[in-house]
Write a protein that holds these residues in place. Structure first.
Motif, PDB file in Angstrom:
ATOM      1  N   ALA B 163     -27.485 -18.968 -14.921  1.00 22.23           N
ATOM      2  CA  ALA B 163     -28.558 -18.038 -15.316  1.00 22.23           C
ATOM      3  C   ALA B 163     -28.248 -16.328 -15.326  1.00 22.23           C
ATOM      4  CB  ALA B 163     -30.038 -17.444 -14.561  1.00 22.23           C
ATOM      5  N   VAL B 167     -27.700 -13.042 -18.024  1.00 22.14           N
ATOM      6  CA  VAL B 167     -28.421 -12.645 -18.128  1.00 22.14           C
ATOM      7  C   VAL B 167     -27.204 -10.764 -17.972  1.00 22.14           C
ATOM      8  CG1 VAL B 167     -30.169 -10.750 -16.942  1.00 22.14           C
ATOM      9  CG2 VAL B 167     -30.420 -13.196 -17.419  1.00 22.14           C
ATOM     10  N   THR B 180     -26.656 -21.454 -23.762  1.00 20.19           N
ATOM     11  CA  THR B 180     -28.681 -20.816 -23.794  1.00 20.19           C
ATOM     12  C   THR B 180     -28.874 -22.469 -24.907  1.00 20.19           C
ATOM     13  OG1 THR B 180     -28.239 -18.983 -24.461  1.00 20.19           O
ATOM     14  CG2 THR B 180     -29.866 -19.864 -25.220  1.00 20.19           C
ATOM     15  N   GLU B 233     -33.532 -17.420 -15.287  1.00 21.32           N
ATOM     16  CA  GLU B 233     -33.666 -16.626 -16.821  1.00 21.32           C
ATOM     17  C   GLU B 233     -33.946 -15.362 -16.965  1.00 21.32           C
ATOM     18  OE1 GLU B 233     -32.146 -18.604 -20.687  1.00 21.32           O
ATOM     19  OE2 GLU B 233     -31.556 -16.695 -21.141  1.00 21.32           O
TER      20      GLU B 233
END
Ligand SMILES: Nc1ncnc2c1ncn2[C@@H]1O[C@H](COP(=O)(O)OP(=O)(O)OP(=O)(O)O)[C@@H](O)[C@H]1O
Ligand SMILES: [Mg+2]
Lengths: 259, 371, 315
Positions: B163, B167, B180, B233
């Motif tokens: 995550a 990000v 993803t 996330e």
């Protein structure tokens, strides 16, 4: 030691978008320099290139040169993190760290840089910084409370205290008063006057009176036309800017006869 | 669905304009609902008595009468549009009531049967040498705790750092897009397939007869990682960008900004997500059945020997419940143990959910300010 | 003019990277590579162990002759169970979601939403236990009635199972498992529709139902579809609840209430794993791959549908 900043032929991009073009100026040490200009002309963008905050945005880059006391800021050997320790920044919206107390907020810059310090030194630093930001008397009894619990103006002064706690040489301020009431604003203007003796200060403002009140020199940014990059129109001592500017467009903007 | 413009025309039909002349309109009184309900119950009761239906049948008839009758009356008094509205209202309430029935039934069965099965022996004994009644879930409880703990230890670091990558570092990068997508694919892995994977992996390494608790942990972490990545996330994205900028502007390196500013701000949400993920996988049965196997005795070693877990325990007590002692009536002893274990498992899951919620609300206000 | 060569300017930004930053970024990247490896591992190991299952000795597939005629009825059973579950679950889920978001008084709505969320977390083995021990024996009157009155419909051709362990029972259990999931997601979607549009519709004199049709459904459509697809994914892959409720045989039939029902893939794996020889294990793993392929296709279709309708809404 406060420092002067020499900018030559600086062009600033967001990806392929040229936001500001060909800026040349010298920012004097231990003086207050104000930037004024219409919205979107690139004042914030330019300010952020002065401590390499610009490149935090993906795709953002610059061309040209920024010299701080003889060193080129964008030289490949320069560590941007070290630059930001020397050149602090205060943002438009107060942004204290929400998980930290007032005390921890002030020493965040020192502590998070993993410098170990004795409790007494830390206490002294917190008091000195808060006094420097004119906030000490208001918060000295509640240093362990969350920084988010303060009023907007207090939060902004807390952010200034946080910025000066790392003992930078230059302080960049992007519209530090735009979210504040007149009383908080004048508190911060007083503060800027005091800080001037130790720091080089650069401030962006939309408030002409404020620029006239606090600054020694003023830069006027403008757009040539909508969709064109911003550029520096005029850079002069503030008294001259506001009484007898070189450029007609500066006079038009200052006297409110703009666009 | 039809395009908005086609439906707006139905709104402005002529009688809508007629309202401007007279704003009062025929309305059913407030007690109409009650009246229809009572009548529906009465009629259904009568029919049930006369035809000798089961009470359930009568109840179904009552609900149908209620849902149909009320809009019909409204149609007569209030007109077509109001009747459609009443019908929708009846259907929505009806759906709610109908859904409630099996759910309440299930909870009631688990609680009523489970409570009578649980005692001190049940919680502190395993199933070794138990024939007939007696025995307990001690070994399964420990197995569940150990396997879930191991799965958490695997998935939290992997999930959290993924995550963070997505990000903080991966914006616009191909690896981020691929990750993803893969996390999406992972979300859809059926749990039994995760179990088969872990089994195939361990069989390839250790030979065909292998059944270990750790294999179960691997399977569970495969199911847990996508949940952890997703929730972490989401939480990291909620941290306002100007906090990061404030930190950079103090000359704090990016990684310290992430560790000291971004993560603490998102901590509540991240912990909530992890706890919810745990509560999701703690009830997984199929993968554990396949890789961790079943056993009657306590095993504290994740890396050797079969390991019983609560869900598998429930399944094996259900599928081989033992025999009813000769000369007595009632269910085989395994069923009682299965209900007892089910109650324990549900309580664990509910407690985890409550904890997650408390953590969520406890940490929420401080980060609330800028959404 | 100190810098003349324009584009590759970002190089300057990357020139100095602190070791701490490099290590931390490396760990983060390694974590996402781990996910990639894990998923590749799932494919590779299942393939290595499962491929022999495609061409095992004929007697392994009995009563079928080869892999595809072995897995065919299983795929059919899997899809049948999931479809029955969805047909039952979706109307109720949307109803309950609307109930929570638009109909229930606020004092009831919040607890109901919370309870539904909790139910989404009830382990499937508990649903299976309830289905096998409570629902199956209580469903006889319903199946008897369906057989007596509706036996001309192939679904209810009967004769009804004496134990109640039929496809219909499995479908109901699956439906009850799916309802909380679909409800929870749809409710969120319904709650997020712009309040402004609803008020605009009400200002036009729309009734509550018309407001929902006008201002809620068009916005919520893709969200609800994705919720349903997620429920479908869960129903397809669900193992225990089906294994505990269904008495299965290798048949293909639409009859939902009799005692010979097609098995589902996941259930078939779970019920045969213990006694499986290595050859049979390979066959089971191969069916697992087929299941993975089916759920993957469903998820992919879901995403495609969502992407398409999102494009439509934004236009
Ligand atoms: N993150 C970004 N990505 C792309 N373009 C940006 C970004 N930030 C600013 N810009 C563009 O750069 C130009 C200058 O913006 P900047 O924010 O510097 O203006 P400003 O003078 O500070 O305006 P204001 O007085 O409203 O704060 C604008 O055209 C803006 O759209
Ligand atoms: Mg600005």
């Amino acid at each position: 030691m406060a420092k002067s900043i020499d900018v030559s032929d600086l062009s600033i991009y967001y990806g392929d978008f040229l936001a500001v073009e060909g800026v040349n100026m010298t920012i004097r040490a231990k003086a207050v320099t104000a930037f004024i200009g219409p919205s979107g002309c690139g004042k914030s963008t330019f300010l952020r290139t002065l401590n390499r905050m610009h490149e935090v945005i993906p795709g953002a880059r610059v061309e040209g040169k920024v010299m701080v006391s003889g060193q080129s800021l964008y030289d490949p050997t320069i560590d941007p993190v070290a630059v930001r320790r020397r050149i602090g920044m205060v943002f438009q919206r107060p942004n204290p760290f929400p998980t930290m107390s007032i005390y921890d907020n002030v020493i965040a810059g020192v502590k998070l840089n993993s410098r170990k310090m004795r409790k007494s030194d830390a206490d002294a630093l917190v008091e000195r910084s808060l006094r420097g930001a004119n906030l000490w008397n208001e918060v000295k009894d509640r240093l362990d409370r969350p920084g988010m619990g303060l009023s907007g103006g207090q939060q902004q002064r807390l952010c200034i205290a946080r910025a000066i706690a790392v003992e930078p040489e230059v302080l960049l301020m992007d519209e530090p008063c735009s979210a504040l009431d007149p009383i908080s604003t004048s508190a911060i203007e007083d503060l800027i006057h005091q800080l001037k003796s130790e720091y080089t200060i650069v401030i962006v403002t939309h408030n002409m009176q404020q620029a006239a009140r606090v600054s020694d020199e003023t830069g006027f940014f403008n757009l040539k036309a909508a969709g064109q990059p911003g550029h520096l129109v005029e850079f002069n001592p503030t008294t001259k800017m506001f009484t007898n500017p070189d450029e007609p467009s500066t006079e038009a903007y200052i006297s409110g006869r703009f666009g | 669905m039809n395009h908005p413009t086609t439906t707006t025309t139905t709104l402005v039909e002529p009688d809508a304009f007629a309202i401007t002349a007279d704003l009062t309109q025929a309305r059913l009184p407030r007690w109409a609902v009650l009246l229809v309900g009572v009548i529906a119950l009465g009629v259904a009761g009568l029919v049930t008595l006369l035809t000798g239906w089961s009470p359930t049948g009568g109840l179904v008839l009552a609900v149908v009468l209620m849902v149909a009758g009320f809009p019909l009356w409204s149609m007569v008094v209030e007109g077509r549009r109001a009747a459609a509205d009443r019908l929708a209202t009846s259907l929505v309430w009806g759906a709610f009531v109908v859904v409630l029935v099996p759910l309440v039934w299930l909870i009631w069965m688990v609680v009523s049967h489970g409570v009578s099965a649980i005692d001190a022996e049940f919680l502190t004994y395993d199933m070794r040498n138990v024939v007939g009644a007696g025995g307990g879930i001690f070994h399964a409880l420990w197995g569940t705790i150990l396997v879930t703990l191991a799965a958490t230890l695997i998935s939290v670091p992997v999930g959290l750092f993924t995550a963070i990558y997505l990000v903080e570092y991966g914006r616009g990068k191909r690896l981020a897009r691929v990750t993803t997508f893969l996390v999406d694919v992972m979300t859809g892995i059926p749990s039994i397939v995760a179990g088969l994977f872990a089994l195939a992996l361990f069989v390839l390494i250790f030979g065909p007869a292998i059944r270990v608790g750790f294999g179960g942990a691997v399977a569970l972490s495969l199911l847990m990682i996508p949940t952890v990545v997703r929730s972490a996330e989401e939480m990291l994205r909620l941290v306002p960008g100007d906090l990061r900028e404030a930190s950079y502007a103090l000359g704090i390196p990016k990684w310290r900004t992430i560790v000291k500013v971004v993560l603490p701000t998102a901590l509540g949400g991240i912990i909530t997500g992890v706890v919810l993920a745990i509560s999701r996988v703690i009830g997984e049965t199929a993968p554990l059945l396949v890789v961790a196997g079943a056993t009657d005795s306590v095993n504290f070693n994740l890396f050797e020997g079969r390991m019983m877990t609560l869900p598998v325990y429930i399944f094996s007590q259900y599928s081989s419940p033992g025999v009813v002692p000769v000369g007595t009536e009632g269910d085989p002893p395994g069923y009682a143990r299965a209900w007892g274990a089910a109650l324990v498992l549900i309580v664990i899951v509910m407690v985890l959910n409550l904890v997650a919620r408390l953590i969520g609300t406890y940490f929420a206000p401080k980060t609330e300010r800028r959404r | 003019m100190s810098v003349t060569a324009p584009p590759p300017a970002p190089r300057a930004a990357r020139a100095v990277v602190r070791p701490g930053d490099r290590i931390f970024a490396g760990i983060a990247r390694a974590a996402s590579l781990t996910i990639m490896l894990a998923l590749a591992g799932v494919f590779v190991f299942l393939a290595i162990e499962g491929l022999p299952g495609l061409s095992a000795p004929e007697n392994i597939y009995a009563p079928a002759e080869d892999f595809w005629s072995y897995v065919g009825p299983l795929v059919f059973g899997t899809i049948l169970a999931a479809v029955v579950a969805l047909v039952l679950a979706v109307p109720f889920s949307i109803g309950v979601a609307l109930f929570i978001s638009h109909y229930a008084p606020p004092r009831i709505a919040a607890p109901v939403a919370y309870v539904i969320d909790l139910l989404a977390a009830v382990p499937s083995v508990v649903f299976g236990l309830w289905g096998g021990l409570a629902l199956a024996s209580s469903i006889r009157p319903v199946t008897d009635w369906l057989y007596a009155n509706l036996d001309f419909i192939p679904f209810f051709a009967g004769p009804p199972s004496v134990t109640g362990r039929s496809m219909l029972t499995a479908g109901i259990v699956l439906a009850i498992m799916v309802v909380p999931i679909v409800t929870a997601l749809s409710r969120e979607v319904f709650a997020q529709t712009p309040r402004l549009h609803e008020e605009a519709a009400m200002a036009l004199g729309a009734t509550r139902w018309e407001t929902i049709r006008l201002a809620v459904f068009p916005y919520a459509r893709s969200g609800v579809i994705s919720a349903v697809m997620l429920g479908l994914g869960r129903a397809l892959g669900e193992t225990m609840a089906v294994a505990m409720v269904l008495s299965a045989a290798p048949v293909v039939t639409l009859n939902l209430i009799s005692d010979t029902n097609p098995a589902t893939i996941a259930q078939n794996i779970a019920s045969n794993y213990k006694e499986a020889t290595p050859d049979k294990q390979a066959v089971l793993i191969a069916t697992g791959l087929v299941l993975f392929a089916v759920t993957f296709a469903v998820n992919f279709a879901a995403r495609w549908v969502i992407a398409r309708s999102e494009r439509k809404v934004s236009r």
